[in-house]
Design a protein around this motif. Structure first.
Motif, mmCIF file in Angstrom:
data_model
loop_
_atom_site.group_PDB
_atom_site.id
_atom_site.type_symbol
_atom_site.label_atom_id
_atom_site.label_comp_id
_atom_site.label_asym_id
_atom_site.label_seq_id
_atom_site.Cartn_x
_atom_site.Cartn_y
_atom_site.Cartn_z
ATOM 1 N N MET A 1 5.871 98.886 54.840
ATOM 2 C CA MET A 1 6.431 97.564 55.140
ATOM 3 C C MET A 1 6.334 96.645 53.930
ATOM 4 O O MET A 1 5.565 96.877 53.003
ATOM 5 C CB MET A 1 5.681 96.936 56.325
ATOM 6 N N TRP A 2 7.191 95.634 53.981
ATOM 7 C CA TRP A 2 7.152 94.600 52.950
ATOM 8 C C TRP A 2 6.633 93.312 53.583
ATOM 9 O O TRP A 2 7.162 92.854 54.582
ATOM 10 C CB TRP A 2 8.558 94.330 52.396
ATOM 11 N N LYS A 3 5.597 92.721 52.980
ATOM 12 C CA LYS A 3 5.097 91.439 53.467
ATOM 13 C C LYS A 3 5.468 90.389 52.429
ATOM 14 O O LYS A 3 5.202 90.562 51.239
ATOM 15 C CB LYS A 3 3.575 91.497 53.642
ATOM 16 N N ILE A 4 6.066 89.335 52.928
ATOM 17 C CA ILE A 4 6.590 88.336 52.000
ATOM 18 C C ILE A 4 6.054 86.970 52.361
ATOM 19 O O ILE A 4 5.926 86.622 53.540
ATOM 20 C CB ILE A 4 8.135 88.365 52.038
ATOM 21 N N GLN A 5 5.692 86.196 51.341
ATOM 22 C CA GLN A 5 5.260 84.828 51.601
ATOM 23 C C GLN A 5 6.034 83.855 50.723
ATOM 24 O O GLN A 5 6.178 84.052 49.521
ATOM 25 C CB GLN A 5 3.764 84.673 51.353
ATOM 26 N N HIS A 6 6.520 82.810 51.382
ATOM 27 C CA HIS A 6 7.306 81.787 50.681
ATOM 28 C C HIS A 6 6.369 80.799 49.999
ATOM 29 O O HIS A 6 5.223 80.647 50.408
ATOM 30 C CB HIS A 6 8.189 81.044 51.683
ATOM 31 N N PRO A 7 6.878 80.089 48.986
ATOM 32 C CA PRO A 7 6.012 79.110 48.308
ATOM 33 C C PRO A 7 5.525 78.041 49.284
ATOM 34 O O PRO A 7 4.459 77.460 49.093
ATOM 35 C CB PRO A 7 6.898 78.504 47.216
ATOM 36 N N THR A 8 6.303 77.846 50.328
ATOM 37 C CA THR A 8 5.925 76.829 51.303
ATOM 38 C C THR A 8 5.079 77.399 52.437
ATOM 39 O O THR A 8 4.793 76.686 53.406
ATOM 40 C CB THR A 8 7.200 76.203 51.892
ATOM 41 N N GLY A 9 4.713 78.657 52.353
ATOM 42 C CA GLY A 9 3.737 79.174 53.297
ATOM 43 C C GLY A 9 4.283 80.086 54.368
ATOM 44 O O GLY A 9 3.510 80.786 55.020
ATOM 45 N N GLN A 10 5.603 80.071 54.598
ATOM 46 C CA GLN A 10 6.136 80.938 55.642
ATOM 47 C C GLN A 10 5.930 82.397 55.249
ATOM 48 O O GLN A 10 6.095 82.768 54.092
ATOM 49 C CB GLN A 10 7.640 80.676 55.852
ATOM 50 N N TYR B 1 18.776 77.058 54.804
ATOM 51 C CA TYR B 1 17.463 77.563 54.419
ATOM 52 C C TYR B 1 16.368 76.582 54.850
ATOM 53 O O TYR B 1 15.344 76.981 55.404
ATOM 54 C CB TYR B 1 17.423 77.806 52.904
ATOM 55 N N GLU B 2 16.621 75.293 54.610
ATOM 56 C CA GLU B 2 15.635 74.275 55.027
ATOM 57 C C GLU B 2 15.416 74.355 56.536
ATOM 58 O O GLU B 2 14.291 74.280 57.018
ATOM 59 C CB GLU B 2 16.118 72.872 54.647
ATOM 60 N N ARG B 3 16.537 74.500 57.268
ATOM 61 C CA ARG B 3 16.434 74.583 58.715
ATOM 62 C C ARG B 3 15.614 75.820 59.102
ATOM 63 O O ARG B 3 14.744 75.771 59.953
ATOM 64 C CB ARG B 3 17.844 74.669 59.321
ATOM 65 N N TRP B 4 15.885 76.922 58.414
ATOM 66 C CA TRP B 4 15.140 78.144 58.700
ATOM 67 C C TRP B 4 13.650 77.953 58.422
ATOM 68 O O TRP B 4 12.799 78.328 59.226
ATOM 69 C CB TRP B 4 15.678 79.318 57.870
ATOM 70 N N LEU B 5 13.372 77.324 57.280
ATOM 71 C CA LEU B 5 11.969 77.109 56.914
ATOM 72 C C LEU B 5 11.243 76.311 57.983
ATOM 73 O O LEU B 5 10.121 76.634 58.369
ATOM 74 C CB LEU B 5 11.885 76.330 55.586
ATOM 75 N N SER B 6 11.915 75.251 58.485
ATOM 76 C CA SER B 6 11.228 74.398 59.457
ATOM 77 C C SER B 6 11.103 75.099 60.807
ATOM 78 O O SER B 6 10.182 74.834 61.569
ATOM 79 C CB SER B 6 11.968 73.064 59.611
ATOM 80 N N GLY B 7 12.019 76.031 61.082
ATOM 81 C CA GLY B 7 11.951 76.731 62.349
ATOM 82 C C GLY B 7 10.989 77.910 62.326
ATOM 83 O O GLY B 7 10.432 78.293 63.344
ATOM 84 N N ALA B 8 10.772 78.460 61.145
ATOM 85 C CA ALA B 8 9.905 79.629 61.044
ATOM 86 C C ALA B 8 8.468 79.224 61.298
ATOM 87 O O ALA B 8 8.100 78.057 61.147
ATOM 88 C CB ALA B 8 10.037 80.260 59.656
ATOM 89 N N VAL B 9 7.684 80.197 61.697
ATOM 90 C CA VAL B 9 6.273 79.909 61.924
ATOM 91 C C VAL B 9 5.699 79.463 60.592
ATOM 92 O O VAL B 9 5.461 80.267 59.698
ATOM 93 C CB VAL B 9 5.547 81.169 62.421
ATOM 94 N N ALA B 10 5.510 78.157 60.463
ATOM 95 C CA ALA B 10 5.086 77.646 59.170
ATOM 96 C C ALA B 10 3.573 77.738 59.070
ATOM 97 O O ALA B 10 2.861 76.972 59.709
ATOM 98 C CB ALA B 10 5.560 76.209 58.995
ATOM 99 N N GLY B 11 3.122 78.676 58.336
ATOM 100 C CA GLY B 11 1.698 78.731 58.055
ATOM 101 C C GLY B 11 1.384 77.706 56.969
ATOM 102 O O GLY B 11 2.241 76.907 56.571
ATOM 103 N N GLU B 12 0.174 77.752 56.533
ATOM 104 C CA GLU B 12 -0.161 76.889 55.400
ATOM 105 C C GLU B 12 0.479 77.461 54.157
ATOM 106 O O GLU B 12 0.761 78.654 54.092
ATOM 107 C CB GLU B 12 -1.673 76.887 55.216
ATOM 108 N N SER B 13 0.659 76.654 53.168
ATOM 109 C CA SER B 13 1.197 77.166 51.915
ATOM 110 C C SER B 13 0.134 78.045 51.277
ATOM 111 O O SER B 13 -1.059 77.900 51.554
ATOM 112 C CB SER B 13 1.545 76.002 50.987
ATOM 113 N N PRO B 14 0.568 78.996 50.440
ATOM 114 C CA PRO B 14 -0.413 79.857 49.777
ATOM 115 C C PRO B 14 -1.485 79.036 49.062
ATOM 116 O O PRO B 14 -2.662 79.389 49.081
ATOM 117 C CB PRO B 14 0.427 80.647 48.789
ATOM 118 N N ARG B 15 -1.061 77.884 48.476
ATOM 119 C CA ARG B 15 -2.032 77.069 47.758
ATOM 120 C C ARG B 15 -3.112 76.542 48.685
ATOM 121 O O ARG B 15 -4.314 76.620 48.364
ATOM 122 C CB ARG B 15 -1.303 75.890 47.091
ATOM 123 N N ASP B 16 -2.689 76.052 49.849
ATOM 124 C CA ASP B 16 -3.680 75.500 50.778
ATOM 125 C C ASP B 16 -4.590 76.596 51.324
ATOM 126 O O ASP B 16 -5.796 76.400 51.488
ATOM 127 C CB ASP B 16 -2.981 74.769 51.930
#
Lengths: 317, 561
Positions: free
Chosen positions: A110-119, A202-217
């Motif tokens: 599997m591929w696990k992917i994390q967005h800069p904004t945490g998703q 994309y913004e809409r998707w980001l806000s709808g996705a399970v938004a975890g904390e950002s990698p930084r946080d």
């Protein structure tokens, strides 16, 4: 064009046109040579075929000028192809500075992917159109390879070492994502989709996705949870170096050499702290191998990186 | 050149006209000199060993080919419905291992090389006949180990054994397969050693280096690569085995190793191994094209030197297998430019073969049909090699079916086609019988068409992005895959035909004369089949290779319609 058999994958990134152009040129050169060689072979086989009354073979030892010609011409052609191919390669291998950084962890299968904004997502990668994106990738087990044919780009994902690749999508749509390096039983099912979206979508998707904390946080919390901050206090006389403003800088090591403070160095120091000790510090740090996974190391890296980014409240390098 | 005169030709049979030897009972030769298993299994005669290799290798082709057919049947549909993924992975691994290590690499040197190297240079055997027999038994041991590995569940790493999958993660018979490859390597090394010493020390009087047939140059250059490269693969697979058993930390980062190091070491041998496969094929080509054009080879010296150039440059291109693996950008650039350079001597060879046909007396026998098929298929393989050397292009098609198609065009279209051409060319010499000419031409045509139908669609699949070693694939690629599978069926038929009519010819074929093709070369001056010591007296060579007289024409003695 509906031919029934498609010849090109979708053209969906800034690399697609340069790679396709090179491909078409190579095909044309090949056709010229194939027609030449096939024509001569068939022509000679017919024209000089043995038959009653044929004139017999004319013995020719060679012709230096001809041989030089067909040494020089192929040499010239392959050198042009080399330069062209290398130019395209440099374009593919050099990400622009403003590329957004995404994290990819590969594991069987599997591929696990994390967005800069945490998703986080699995086997899916949503990206905005017309935005350079860089993937920082690592494997948790064997070698994999992240391949998006519509973008004409691929890169092996190695265990124990980061690799990166970048692209800029140019066409909204859903595209294949494949693992291209054989990785075991379900290699052919280590696949997914890359979904290119208009920025608003994309913004809409980001806000709808399970938004975890950002990698930084996440990294900041881990930094505290793993008690990194007891030594790396950031204060004068601490037992570990201060990370503020350190990202991308050359660090002097105790053995007299130096190393760039980057992802690979941070990862190595977490797992094998004794490998490269900063000058002026003792080898006190225990290893965190087995305690932190690749995902967590990536979060820690994101946090340390932010300490040198004024935009995120960090210090100037 | 001297000619050998039969001092004790057998009495003419009353039912046959006694003309030039082909109509009389064959005199004692290496085949009928002795009978019984022992006389074969313990023989140190290079010709008998060549025949044993031929039988063994034909068996391995059937094994590897059956695997290929299973793979293509599975890929006729996008879903994995015929085999389980685990089985599919094992089958493509064994297809690769069997074909590469037990057919493509030893094929021409061990069969045709063993038979012809001593004869072509005017010697009675190789320099070390016992070592030659030893190398056969080591080869047999390698095969046995491989077959045991298959029987015990097989291997699923791909023939490339990439770490850390092979060294840590795979749950299959990796260690046994690694030992098999390790052992088989010694067989190669001993054969290479034997050829080098033989060519240096046992050439007949007058057989100077630049009178050697190009087949000998090719065997010589190949032997050099074998001697220099094979130890590296032996060390590499040994390290994989050790890491698997003792976790020594060479390749697996978990133990402090570097997985890309494996790729460097593996391809340091395995890219030159491509030239171990193709150079002997090129040597065969030079013999076929000259014999059936009744011509001297066009540019003998440049042909010999380009053989050596390929052998040398071939050692410095391995990094093109690592363009997406994480080797440095500039290392990639260096490997790319050297890869481009190695294309040049191959191009020269193709042009020189074509020029050899110019104003020749071209006779389209079965071997010549295979030679022409080689020219077409190898040229496609070579040209697409240039595609892959261009880095910006390679990134997209690396590890896809484009690569699969490319190396099958070179290996199968090149090496295997030349192998079949060579077997047909020297069959009368090896066994003293002719095969049905038209059957041979038909099978060459079927192979050519079947091959293109099988592998050309794979170039397109690769550019579309289909990764290699995929058991499942997206539905939109089914049409091309079905074409490829249909082609494979045809191709398999093409290869099976000679395996039927060649053995048939041993009993029913027309008896071959010394020189059914009217070709030059020492092997055509001795009996078909040769006597145990090849020459009745040491031949003295007085002319260059392929010294066909001006105005030569074929007598077409072998034509059977």
């Amino acid at each position: 064009m509906q031919t029934g058999i498609p010849l090109f994958p979708e053209n969906a990134s800034t690399f697609a046109t340069p790679v396709d152009t090179l491909y078409v040129a190579l095909v044309l050169v090949s056709i010229v040579f194939m027609v030449l060689i096939a024509g001569l072979v068939i022509g000679f086989a017919i024209r000089y075929r043995t038959r009653p009354g044929s004139e017999g073979a004319k013995q020719i030892h060679g012709a230096t000028s001809l041989e030089l010609l067909w040494t020089a011409v192929p040499l010239g052609i392959v050198m042009v192809i080399f330069v062209w191919g290398t130019k395209v390669w440099f374009q593919i291998s050099r990400p622009p500075a403003q590329a957004e950084q995404y994290y990819v962890t590969g594991k069987q299968w599997m591929w696990k992917i994390q967005h800069p904004t945490g998703q986080r997502e699995i086997n899916m990668l949503h990206v905005p159109i017309n935005q350079p994106i860089q993937l920082r990738m690592i494997s948790e087990d064997v070698i994999h390879s992240f391949y998006i044919p519509a973008f004409r780009v691929k890169r092996d994902v190695l265990p124990g070492r980061y690799s990166t690749m970048w692209f800029e999508a140019t066409k909204a749509g859903t595209y294949h994502l494949f693992c291209a390096e054989y990785c075991g039983t379900k290699h052919s099912q280590m696949i997914g989709s890359v979904i290119v979206m208009e920025p608003a979508d994309y913004e809409r998707w980001l806000s709808g996705a399970v938004a975890g904390e950002s990698p930084r946080d996440q990294g900041e919390k881990l930094f505290a949870a793993l008690r990194c901050d007891t030594c790396h206090t950031g204060l004068q006389g601490a037992r570990g170096p201060d990370f503020k403003g350190l990202w991308g800088q050359k660090v002097q090591l105790s053995d007299g050499s130096s190393v760039t403070f980057d992802e690979d160095y941070v990862r190595e120091s977490i797992l094998i702290p004794t490998a490269k000790t900063v000058v002026g510090f003792q080898q006190l740090m225990p290893t965190y191998a087995g305690q932190v996974g690749e995902d967590q190391i990536l979060s820690l890296i994101a946090y340390l990186k932010s300490l040198s980014d004024p935009a995120q409240g960090g210090a100037k390098p | 050149m001297s000619s050998t005169v039969a001092p004790h030709a057998a009495a003419p049979r009353p039912d046959l006209p006694a003309t030039d030897g082909h109509a009389v009972e064959p005199r004692e030769n290496y085949l009928n000199v002795d009978y019984g298993w022992k006389s074969w299994l313990l023989s140190t005669d290079h010709k008998r060993i060549a025949v044993m290799y031929l039988i063994t290798i034909m068996f391995m082709i059937l094994v590897g080919g059956s695997f290929a057919i299973l793979l293509r049947l599975e890929l006729a549909t996008p879903a994995g419905d015929l085999l389980q993924s685990e089985t599919y992975n094992k089958i493509f691994t064994m297809h690769g291992v069997v074909m590469v290590f037990f057919f493509l690499i030893p094929g021409i040197p061990a069969v045709l090389g063993n038979f012809l190297v001593p004869i072509m240079i005017g010697a009675k055997d190789l320099a070390f006949p016992k070592i030659n027999l030893l190398s056969y038994y080591i080869f047999l041991a390698g095969i046995t180990l491989t077959l045991i590995a298959v029987a015990m569940g097989g291997v699923d790493t791909g023939w490339t054994f990439y770490t850390p999958y092979s060294s840590t993660y795979a749950n299959s018979q990796v260690a046994l397969a690694a030992i098999a490859v390790f052992v088989t390597g010694f067989s190669s090394i001993l054969t290479g050693l034997n050829f080098i010493v033989t060519v240096h020390k046992m050439r007949a009087p007058g057989m100077t280096w630049f009178r050697l047939p190009l087949f000998i140059w090719a065997q010589y250059a190949t032997s050099l690569i074998i001697m220099l490269g094979t130890p590296v693969i032996a060390i590499t697979v040994a390290l994989v085995g050790l890491e698997r058993l003792f976790h020594i930390g060479i390749f697996d980062p978990t133990y402090g190793g570097d997985p890309v190091l494996f790729q460097h070491m593996f391809w340091f041998y395995s890219h030159p191994a491509v030239y171990i496969m193709i150079l002997p094929a090129m040597g065969v080509m030079s013999e076929l094209v000259t014999a059936f054009s009744k011509k001297r080879v066009f540019g003998y010296h440049i042909m010999a030197f380009s053989t050596l150039a390929i052998a040398v440059i071939g050692f410095f291109v391995w990094g093109h297998h690592l363009f997406v693996s994480g080797q440095s950008t500039y290392a990639g650039v260096m490997f790319s430019v050297i890869t481009m350079l190695v294309a040049v001597p191959s191009a020269i060879k193709v042009f020189n073969w074509v020029s050899t046909m110019y104003r020749g007396d071209v006779w389209l026998t079965t071997p010549m049909c295979f030679a022409i098929a080689f020219l077409g298929l190898f040229t496609v393989g070579g040209l697409t090699g240039i595609f892959l050397g261009a880095m910006g292009f390679d990134i997209h098609v690396h590890d896809t079916y484009f690569v699969v198609a490319h190396f099958h065009y070179v290996m199968v279209g090149g090496m295997v086609t030349a192998f079949f051409g060579g077997i047909h060319f020297w069959w009368p010499k090896m066994f003293g019988r002719m095969y049905p000419e038209n059957m041979g031409r038909i099978s060459a045509a079927i192979i050519f068409i079947g091959f293109n139908l099988t592998f050309f669609p794979q170039f397109i699949l690769g550019y579309m992005g289909m990764p290699r070693r995929y058991h499942f694939y997206p539905e939109e690629w089914q049409v091309l895959n079905v074409l490829s599978t249909a082609g494979a069926t045809l191709l398999g038929t093409g290869y099976l035909l000679p395996m039927i009519y060649l053995p048939w010819s041993l009993k029913f074929g027309k008896v071959a004369s010394k020189n059914p093709w009217g070709a030059k070369g020492l092997e055509w001056q001795i009996d078909s089949p040769p006597t145990t010591f090849n020459f009745d007296k040491v031949p003295i060579v007085t002319e260059e290779a392929y010294a066909y007289p001006e105005g030569s024409r074929h007598q077409r003695e072998a034509e059977v319609v």
